[in-house]
Design a protein around this motif. Structure first.
Motif, PDB file in Angstrom:
ATOM      1  N   GLU A 239       9.397  -0.747  -2.932  1.00  0.00           N
ATOM      2  CA  GLU A 239       8.284   0.008  -3.496  1.00  0.00           C
ATOM      3  C   GLU A 239       7.721   1.006  -2.490  1.00  0.00           C
ATOM      4  O   GLU A 239       7.413   2.154  -2.832  1.00  0.00           O
ATOM      5  CB  GLU A 239       7.179  -0.945  -3.938  1.00  0.00           C
ATOM      6  N   ASN A 240       7.611   0.576  -1.237  1.00  0.00           N
ATOM      7  CA  ASN A 240       7.070   1.437  -0.203  1.00  0.00           C
ATOM      8  C   ASN A 240       7.931   2.690  -0.012  1.00  0.00           C
ATOM      9  O   ASN A 240       7.411   3.810   0.092  1.00  0.00           O
ATOM     10  CB  ASN A 240       6.965   0.654   1.106  1.00  0.00           C
ATOM     11  N   GLU A 241       9.253   2.507  -0.006  1.00  0.00           N
ATOM     12  CA  GLU A 241      10.147   3.661   0.132  1.00  0.00           C
ATOM     13  C   GLU A 241      10.025   4.580  -1.084  1.00  0.00           C
ATOM     14  O   GLU A 241      10.091   5.809  -0.958  1.00  0.00           O
ATOM     15  CB  GLU A 241      11.594   3.195   0.292  1.00  0.00           C
ATOM     16  N   ARG A 242       9.855   4.000  -2.251  1.00  0.00           N
ATOM     17  CA  ARG A 242       9.693   4.822  -3.454  1.00  0.00           C
ATOM     18  C   ARG A 242       8.393   5.620  -3.406  1.00  0.00           C
ATOM     19  O   ARG A 242       8.329   6.764  -3.877  1.00  0.00           O
ATOM     20  CB  ARG A 242       9.733   3.923  -4.698  1.00  0.00           C
ATOM     21  N   MET A 243       7.344   5.023  -2.827  1.00  0.00           N
ATOM     22  CA  MET A 243       6.087   5.755  -2.689  1.00  0.00           C
ATOM     23  C   MET A 243       6.241   6.938  -1.739  1.00  0.00           C
ATOM     24  O   MET A 243       5.599   7.982  -1.927  1.00  0.00           O
ATOM     25  CB  MET A 243       4.982   4.815  -2.210  1.00  0.00           C
ATOM     26  N   HIS A 244       7.078   6.785  -0.706  1.00  0.00           N
ATOM     27  CA  HIS A 244       7.373   7.930   0.165  1.00  0.00           C
ATOM     28  C   HIS A 244       7.970   9.064  -0.678  1.00  0.00           C
ATOM     29  O   HIS A 244       7.576  10.228  -0.564  1.00  0.00           O
ATOM     30  CB  HIS A 244       8.378   7.537   1.254  1.00  0.00           C
ATOM     31  N   LEU A 245       8.960   8.694  -1.502  1.00  0.00           N
ATOM     32  CA  LEU A 245       9.623   9.698  -2.335  1.00  0.00           C
ATOM     33  C   LEU A 245       8.638  10.363  -3.286  1.00  0.00           C
ATOM     34  O   LEU A 245       8.615  11.601  -3.407  1.00  0.00           O
ATOM     35  CB  LEU A 245      10.757   9.034  -3.122  1.00  0.00           C
ATOM     36  N   MET A 317      -2.058  22.262   4.898  1.00  0.00           N
ATOM     37  CA  MET A 317      -1.739  21.739   3.565  1.00  0.00           C
ATOM     38  C   MET A 317      -2.553  20.490   3.249  1.00  0.00           C
ATOM     39  O   MET A 317      -2.750  19.625   4.104  1.00  0.00           O
ATOM     40  CB  MET A 317      -0.243  21.431   3.466  1.00  0.00           C
ATOM     41  N   LYS A 318      -2.999  20.388   2.007  1.00  0.00           N
ATOM     42  CA  LYS A 318      -3.743  19.223   1.557  1.00  0.00           C
ATOM     43  C   LYS A 318      -2.778  18.086   1.236  1.00  0.00           C
ATOM     44  O   LYS A 318      -1.741  18.289   0.625  1.00  0.00           O
ATOM     45  CB  LYS A 318      -4.576  19.574   0.325  1.00  0.00           C
ATOM     46  N   VAL A 319      -3.139  16.889   1.643  1.00  0.00           N
ATOM     47  CA  VAL A 319      -2.306  15.711   1.380  1.00  0.00           C
ATOM     48  C   VAL A 319      -2.369  15.372  -0.110  1.00  0.00           C
ATOM     49  O   VAL A 319      -3.450  15.385  -0.708  1.00  0.00           O
ATOM     50  CB  VAL A 319      -2.785  14.510   2.227  1.00  0.00           C
ATOM     51  N   PRO A 320      -1.229  15.084  -0.744  1.00  0.00           N
ATOM     52  CA  PRO A 320      -1.233  14.740  -2.179  1.00  0.00           C
ATOM     53  C   PRO A 320      -2.160  13.570  -2.482  1.00  0.00           C
ATOM     54  O   PRO A 320      -2.309  12.646  -1.673  1.00  0.00           O
ATOM     55  CB  PRO A 320       0.231  14.380  -2.456  1.00  0.00           C
ATOM     56  N   GLU A 321      -2.752  13.596  -3.653  1.00  0.00           N
ATOM     57  CA  GLU A 321      -3.703  12.562  -4.061  1.00  0.00           C
ATOM     58  C   GLU A 321      -3.073  11.170  -4.055  1.00  0.00           C
ATOM     59  O   GLU A 321      -3.725  10.180  -3.699  1.00  0.00           O
ATOM     60  CB  GLU A 321      -4.232  12.889  -5.461  1.00  0.00           C
ATOM     61  N   ILE A 322      -1.807  11.092  -4.450  1.00  0.00           N
ATOM     62  CA  ILE A 322      -1.146   9.789  -4.501  1.00  0.00           C
ATOM     63  C   ILE A 322      -1.070   9.158  -3.119  1.00  0.00           C
ATOM     64  O   ILE A 322      -1.163   7.938  -2.973  1.00  0.00           O
ATOM     65  CB  ILE A 322       0.274   9.935  -5.116  1.00  0.00           C
ATOM     66  N   ALA A 323      -0.925  10.002  -2.090  1.00  0.00           N
ATOM     67  CA  ALA A 323      -0.871   9.492  -0.722  1.00  0.00           C
ATOM     68  C   ALA A 323      -2.248   9.044  -0.243  1.00  0.00           C
ATOM     69  O   ALA A 323      -2.376   8.029   0.451  1.00  0.00           O
ATOM     70  CB  ALA A 323      -0.325  10.571   0.211  1.00  0.00           C
ATOM     71  N   LEU A 324      -3.279   9.783  -0.632  1.00  0.00           N
ATOM     72  CA  LEU A 324      -4.640   9.382  -0.257  1.00  0.00           C
ATOM     73  C   LEU A 324      -4.966   8.001  -0.824  1.00  0.00           C
ATOM     74  O   LEU A 324      -5.596   7.178  -0.153  1.00  0.00           O
ATOM     75  CB  LEU A 324      -5.651  10.413  -0.779  1.00  0.00           C
ATOM     76  N   ASP A 325      -4.534   7.759  -2.058  1.00  0.00           N
ATOM     77  CA  ASP A 325      -4.799   6.470  -2.702  1.00  0.00           C
ATOM     78  C   ASP A 325      -3.972   5.350  -2.084  1.00  0.00           C
ATOM     79  O   ASP A 325      -4.487   4.269  -1.803  1.00  0.00           O
ATOM     80  CB  ASP A 325      -4.511   6.558  -4.204  1.00  0.00           C
ATOM     81  N   TYR A 326      -2.689   5.615  -1.889  1.00  0.00           N
ATOM     82  CA  TYR A 326      -1.777   4.555  -1.458  1.00  0.00           C
ATOM     83  C   TYR A 326      -2.052   4.096  -0.032  1.00  0.00           C
ATOM     84  O   TYR A 326      -2.128   2.898   0.242  1.00  0.00           O
ATOM     85  CB  TYR A 326      -0.334   5.034  -1.591  1.00  0.00           C
ATOM     86  N   TRP A 327      -2.177   5.042   0.893  1.00  0.00           N
ATOM     87  CA  TRP A 327      -2.436   4.678   2.287  1.00  0.00           C
ATOM     88  C   TRP A 327      -3.938   4.631   2.603  1.00  0.00           C
ATOM     89  O   TRP A 327      -4.309   4.372   3.738  1.00  0.00           O
ATOM     90  CB  TRP A 327      -1.748   5.665   3.229  1.00  0.00           C
ATOM     91  N   LYS A 328      -4.749   4.900   1.587  1.00  0.00           N
ATOM     92  CA  LYS A 328      -6.207   4.931   1.765  1.00  0.00           C
ATOM     93  C   LYS A 328      -6.606   5.851   2.917  1.00  0.00           C
ATOM     94  O   LYS A 328      -7.397   5.492   3.790  1.00  0.00           O
ATOM     95  CB  LYS A 328      -6.754   3.515   1.985  1.00  0.00           C
ATOM     96  N   LEU A 329      -6.039   7.039   2.894  1.00  0.00           N
ATOM     97  CA  LEU A 329      -6.382   8.047   3.893  1.00  0.00           C
ATOM     98  C   LEU A 329      -7.703   8.709   3.510  1.00  0.00           C
ATOM     99  O   LEU A 329      -8.080   8.744   2.343  1.00  0.00           O
ATOM    100  CB  LEU A 329      -5.274   9.107   3.972  1.00  0.00           C
ATOM    101  N   GLY A 330      -8.393   9.238   4.470  1.00  0.00           N
ATOM    102  CA  GLY A 330      -9.649   9.912   4.205  1.00  0.00           C
ATOM    103  C   GLY A 330      -9.440  11.230   3.483  1.00  0.00           C
ATOM    104  O   GLY A 330      -8.335  11.785   3.461  1.00  0.00           O
ATOM    105  N   GLU A 331     -10.480  11.736   2.870  1.00  0.00           N
ATOM    106  CA  GLU A 331     -10.388  13.000   2.142  1.00  0.00           C
ATOM    107  C   GLU A 331      -9.988  14.162   3.038  1.00  0.00           C
ATOM    108  O   GLU A 331      -9.442  15.161   2.575  1.00  0.00           O
ATOM    109  CB  GLU A 331     -11.728  13.310   1.461  1.00  0.00           C
TER     110      GLU A 331
END
Length: 377
Positions: A239-245, A317-331
């Motif tokens: 799943e983690n590798e798929r989230m990278h993709l 470049m702005k980080v994709p929303e899916i990445a912000l949610d998955y890794w819980k990165l800051g805005e």
């Protein structure tokens, strides 16, 4: 169609006035080859075939003499919720299970359509933000500190055994062939080339965990024994590798040539890994351990290019929303933060697979659910 047979058993039938609903408390029904116990079955005169009354229907159905019941003429309740009131549109969960139900508020579970039943809902949570979090189906979320991701560096497990030397050689040859085929030049990389490389590699990297988890799952079923926790960790990896993709696909959509390469590469790699895992799981985990070492090197190289100013588009470049949610990165997360997190993921996969390669297949999984940090010293 629901066919009534002699296998149907009714208890505690409650007949109301003619024309009203018929409630049957316990129903055992044979549908095709499947037999199931239904907690409540309710019928309405308006839903029955023309000329059939509720009383006649109940009498014939209890004797198994009524040929068939239209699918829209019954309503089942599993016992998770026994209320007969309609389910509000806003309360239906997981509408993707039935596209028709999602698009038509009249097509609810209560009306005989395969829409989600209210008993499937998570109760007691009224916070909209938390409900949104609960709706995500990730097996785990790798959340890192900035200090940890900065501390991750490429590491190499020395090749001492024949298995390690063979696996490392296969990884080396595979990377060399791929680099030449894609005209990879470490001194001439841009954002588009990096994304092409990332996308292809992640479509391959997501295969081992799923294949390993699937084969161990099947082994557990046929041997009728527990797996000792390996399956969950392997599926977390897949799943983690798929989230990278999925993250990289927000930044670039592959063309026909790349899609063709993915199709060919996945077809060859999946089947080869499947067969070898059946014969020697340890060899496969050793191979993935060294493969993920190369992934750590790749992302380290990309981060270095970004730090040197060779990837100017990514600097703003702005980080994709899916990445912000998955890794819980800051805005305010940057592409560098994203690459650091992905590199940390790959280091985890390398460590886990090298560990599995040293264990017997019946040993207990030493990793806790959701584990994603490893020693970096």
């Amino acid at each position: 169609m629901l066919r009534a047979t002699s296998a149907c058993a009714f208890k505690a039938a409650k007949l109301a006035a003619p024309g009203s609903a018929l409630l049957v408390r316990t129903v055992t029904s044979q549908v095709g080859h499947h037999q199931a116990v239904v907690g409540t079955l309710s019928l309405s005169q308006s839903l029955l075939p023309t000329g059939v009354t509720v009383t006649d229907f109940a009498s014939k159905l209890s004797r198994g003499s009524f040929a068939a019941v239209p699918i829209g003429a019954y309503r089942c309740s599993t016992g998770l919720a026994q209320q007969n009131e309609p389910v509000p549109e806003g309360k239906l969960e997981d509408k993707h299970l039935n596209h028709a139900a999602a698009g038509d508020p009249d097509k609810t579970y209560d009306k005989g359509h395969i829409a989600p039943h209210r008993g499937l809902q998570v109760q007691g949570n009224t916070d909209p933000k938390q409900q949104q979090e609960d709706a995500k189906y990730w097996l785990m979320q790798p959340v890192y500190t900035h200090e940890y991701t900065e501390s991750v560096r490429p590491r190499h497990i020395p090749t001492e055994t024949v298995r390690q030397k063979a696996a490392n050689m296969v990884v080396y040859l595979s990377r060399t062939m791929f680099d030449r085929f894609t005209s990879y030049n470490p001194e001439d990389m841009n954002e588009r080339k990096w994304l092409r490389r990332f996308i292809f590699l992640e479509t391959i990297a997501g295969v081992p965990g799923m294949v390993g988890g699937m084969l161990r799952h099947m082994r557990s079923l046929r041997s009728m024994r527990r797996d000792n926790g390996w399956i969950h960790t392997l599926l977390e990896e897949a799943e983690n590798e798929r989230m990278h993709l999925l993250t990289f696909l927000q930044l670039r959509q592959p063309g026909l040539i790349l899609r063709g390469m993915v199709l060919l590469g996945q077809g060859v790699f999946f089947n080869a890994y499947f067969l070898i895992y059946i014969l020697s799981p340890k060899s496969c985990h050793t191979f993935v351990g060294y493969l993920e070492e190369e992934a750590v090197k790749t992302y380290t190289h990309a981060i270095a290019d970004l730090d040197k100013g060779r990837l100017p588009e990514w600097s703003t470049m702005k980080v994709p929303e899916i990445a912000l949610d998955y890794w819980k990165l800051g805005e305010d997360a940057t592409m560098r933060d994203l690459l650091l997190s992905i590199r940390a993921d790959e280091a985890c996969h390398s460590h886990v697979n090298h560990t599995f390669s040293q264990m017997a297949s019946d040993d207990k999984n030493p990793f806790n659910t959701g584990t994603h940090t490893v020693p970096t010293a």
